[in-house]
Design a protein around this motif. Structure first.
Motif, PDB file in Angstrom:
ATOM      1  N   THR A 109       0.848  -1.188   0.000  1.00 46.37           N
ATOM      2  CA  THR A 109       0.000   0.000   0.000  1.00 46.37           C
ATOM      3  C   THR A 109       0.882   1.235   0.000  1.00 46.37           C
ATOM      4  O   THR A 109       2.110   1.126   0.050  1.00 46.37           O
ATOM      5  CB  THR A 109      -0.926  -0.010   1.230  1.00 46.37           C
ATOM      6  N   ALA A 110       0.273   2.401  -0.073  1.00 41.92           N
ATOM      7  CA  ALA A 110       1.054   3.647  -0.056  1.00 41.92           C
ATOM      8  C   ALA A 110       1.830   3.754   1.251  1.00 41.92           C
ATOM      9  O   ALA A 110       1.370   3.302   2.303  1.00 41.92           O
ATOM     10  CB  ALA A 110       0.122   4.838  -0.233  1.00 41.92           C
ATOM     11  N   VAL A 111       3.021   4.359   1.194  1.00 44.75           N
ATOM     12  CA  VAL A 111       3.837   4.533   2.386  1.00 44.75           C
ATOM     13  C   VAL A 111       3.578   5.909   2.981  1.00 44.75           C
ATOM     14  O   VAL A 111       3.245   6.862   2.271  1.00 44.75           O
ATOM     15  CB  VAL A 111       5.342   4.373   2.070  1.00 44.75           C
ATOM     16  N   SER A 112       3.719   5.992   4.299  1.00 37.79           N
ATOM     17  CA  SER A 112       3.599   7.270   4.996  1.00 37.79           C
ATOM     18  C   SER A 112       5.006   7.690   5.411  1.00 37.79           C
ATOM     19  O   SER A 112       5.573   7.143   6.354  1.00 37.79           O
ATOM     20  CB  SER A 112       2.685   7.123   6.220  1.00 37.79           C
ATOM     21  N   PHE A 113       5.572   8.647   4.678  1.00 40.51           N
ATOM     22  CA  PHE A 113       6.958   9.061   4.912  1.00 40.51           C
ATOM     23  C   PHE A 113       7.007  10.148   5.987  1.00 40.51           C
ATOM     24  O   PHE A 113       6.396  11.209   5.856  1.00 40.51           O
ATOM     25  CB  PHE A 113       7.561   9.582   3.608  1.00 40.51           C
ATOM     26  N   ASP A 114       7.746   9.861   7.081  1.00 44.95           N
ATOM     27  CA  ASP A 114       7.860  10.822   8.180  1.00 44.95           C
ATOM     28  C   ASP A 114       9.292  11.324   8.367  1.00 44.95           C
ATOM     29  O   ASP A 114       9.627  11.900   9.401  1.00 44.95           O
ATOM     30  CB  ASP A 114       7.361  10.201   9.482  1.00 44.95           C
ATOM     31  N   GLN A 165      17.516  15.537  -2.774  1.00 46.55           N
ATOM     32  CA  GLN A 165      16.947  16.370  -1.721  1.00 46.55           C
ATOM     33  C   GLN A 165      15.806  15.618  -1.018  1.00 46.55           C
ATOM     34  O   GLN A 165      15.060  14.859  -1.648  1.00 46.55           O
ATOM     35  CB  GLN A 165      16.425  17.679  -2.303  1.00 46.55           C
ATOM     36  N   PRO A 166      15.662  15.820   0.304  1.00 47.40           N
ATOM     37  CA  PRO A 166      14.592  15.132   1.033  1.00 47.40           C
ATOM     38  C   PRO A 166      13.213  15.514   0.492  1.00 47.40           C
ATOM     39  O   PRO A 166      12.946  16.685   0.208  1.00 47.40           O
ATOM     40  CB  PRO A 166      14.775  15.616   2.478  1.00 47.40           C
ATOM     41  N   LEU A 167      12.366  14.514   0.357  1.00 44.99           N
ATOM     42  CA  LEU A 167      10.992  14.770  -0.081  1.00 44.99           C
ATOM     43  C   LEU A 167      10.162  15.285   1.095  1.00 44.99           C
ATOM     44  O   LEU A 167      10.456  14.996   2.255  1.00 44.99           O
ATOM     45  CB  LEU A 167      10.369  13.474  -0.614  1.00 44.99           C
ATOM     46  N   PRO A 168       9.126  16.072   0.810  1.00 42.44           N
ATOM     47  CA  PRO A 168       8.240  16.527   1.888  1.00 42.44           C
ATOM     48  C   PRO A 168       7.582  15.336   2.582  1.00 42.44           C
ATOM     49  O   PRO A 168       7.374  14.276   1.976  1.00 42.44           O
ATOM     50  CB  PRO A 168       7.199  17.385   1.151  1.00 42.44           C
ATOM     51  N   LEU A 169       7.287  15.499   3.841  1.00 44.26           N
ATOM     52  CA  LEU A 169       6.596  14.439   4.569  1.00 44.26           C
ATOM     53  C   LEU A 169       5.205  14.242   3.974  1.00 44.26           C
ATOM     54  O   LEU A 169       4.549  15.189   3.563  1.00 44.26           O
ATOM     55  CB  LEU A 169       6.488  14.797   6.058  1.00 44.26           C
ATOM     56  N   GLY A 170       4.772  12.983   3.937  1.00 45.14           N
ATOM     57  CA  GLY A 170       3.458  12.709   3.364  1.00 45.14           C
ATOM     58  C   GLY A 170       3.347  11.298   2.833  1.00 45.14           C
ATOM     59  O   GLY A 170       4.167  10.424   3.138  1.00 45.14           O
TER      60      GLY A 170
END
Length: 230
Positions: A109-114, A165-170
């Motif tokens: 499923t989609a991941v929740s990146f924190d 570059q780090p991706l935005p959280l989401g």
């Protein structure tokens, strides 16, 4: 063969029965079939009292009507019993899945990146000699593409765009593109590991709540492991 409905329609003296049935229906139109058994007996009794002496309903007709209604009522009771059993089984599943809380489940499923790396499961298509990890945001836009090992295993995705570059959280969807000799041969959603925070009974059965807030059916979990920090 004379049926109950035909006899009631043909005999004007059965208006009393029809009035009684209408009264019962008006009181509770959503009652189950099993609750209408008394109404059926009332109709049957009224029919006996008002039948034409010169053309009485045959006794075997009453027997067939009563047996048919009793069979339907028994089926309703059986369905109620099955629902109770399903509820008990669901409670048993919850007790068993309680041990999953705190574990890491592999789900597709989609991941929740924190901001912390996420372990993903790399499974290239058979015959692939090159694989790319394709990252899409919540709107389905591609935000990153990087080459990953073309072999089965676990890979730590750190959440960076194509420039590092780090991706935005989401929330992000991860896909694996498999190629052979420069030709794309398959693209599939990548499974990842996420910690289980809750097991609960949902409308479609037992479901799990992940650390990022995602809710997945328990049967969609393909693997479990101890948290990587332990």
């Amino acid at each position: 063969m004379t049926t109950l409905a035909t006899q009631l329609a043909a005999n004007s003296n059965v208006q009393t029965s029809q009035t009684a049935v209408s009264t019962v229906s008006a009181e509770d139109n959503t009652s189950k079939i099993s609750s209408d058994f008394e109404t059926f007996l009332l109709m049957l009794t009224t029919q006996l009292e008002n039948q034409d002496p010169l053309n009485p309903v045959e006794s075997q007709d009453f027997a067939v009507q009563l047996a048919t209604f009793s069979g339907v009522e028994q089926q309703v009771l059986t369905n109620d019993l099955l629902e109770s059993l399903n509820g008990a089984i669901g409670a048993s599943d919850l007790a068993q899945l309680a041990g999953w809380v705190g574990m890491e489940a592999r789900v597709q499923t989609a991941v929740s990146f924190d901001g912390t790396p996420i372990d993903i499961a790399i499974e290239p298509a058979p015959g692939a000699d090159r694989t790319e990890l394709i990252v899409r945001d919540a709107l389905g836009r591609e935000v990153s593409r990087e080459e990953v090992p073309a072999s089965n295993g676990t890979f730590a995705w750190v959440g960076q765009d194509s420039e590092g570059q780090p991706l935005p959280l989401g929330s992000y969807t991860l896909e694996l593109g498999s190629s052979s000799s420069g030709n794309l041969i398959g693209v599939q959603t990548v499974a990842h590991y996420a910690q289980v925070t809750e097991a609960r009974q949902g409308a479609a059965g037992t479901e799990l709540v992940l650390a990022g807030g995602q809710v997945v059916p328990s049967q969609d979990v393909s693997a479990l492991r101890e948290p990587a920090s332990q």
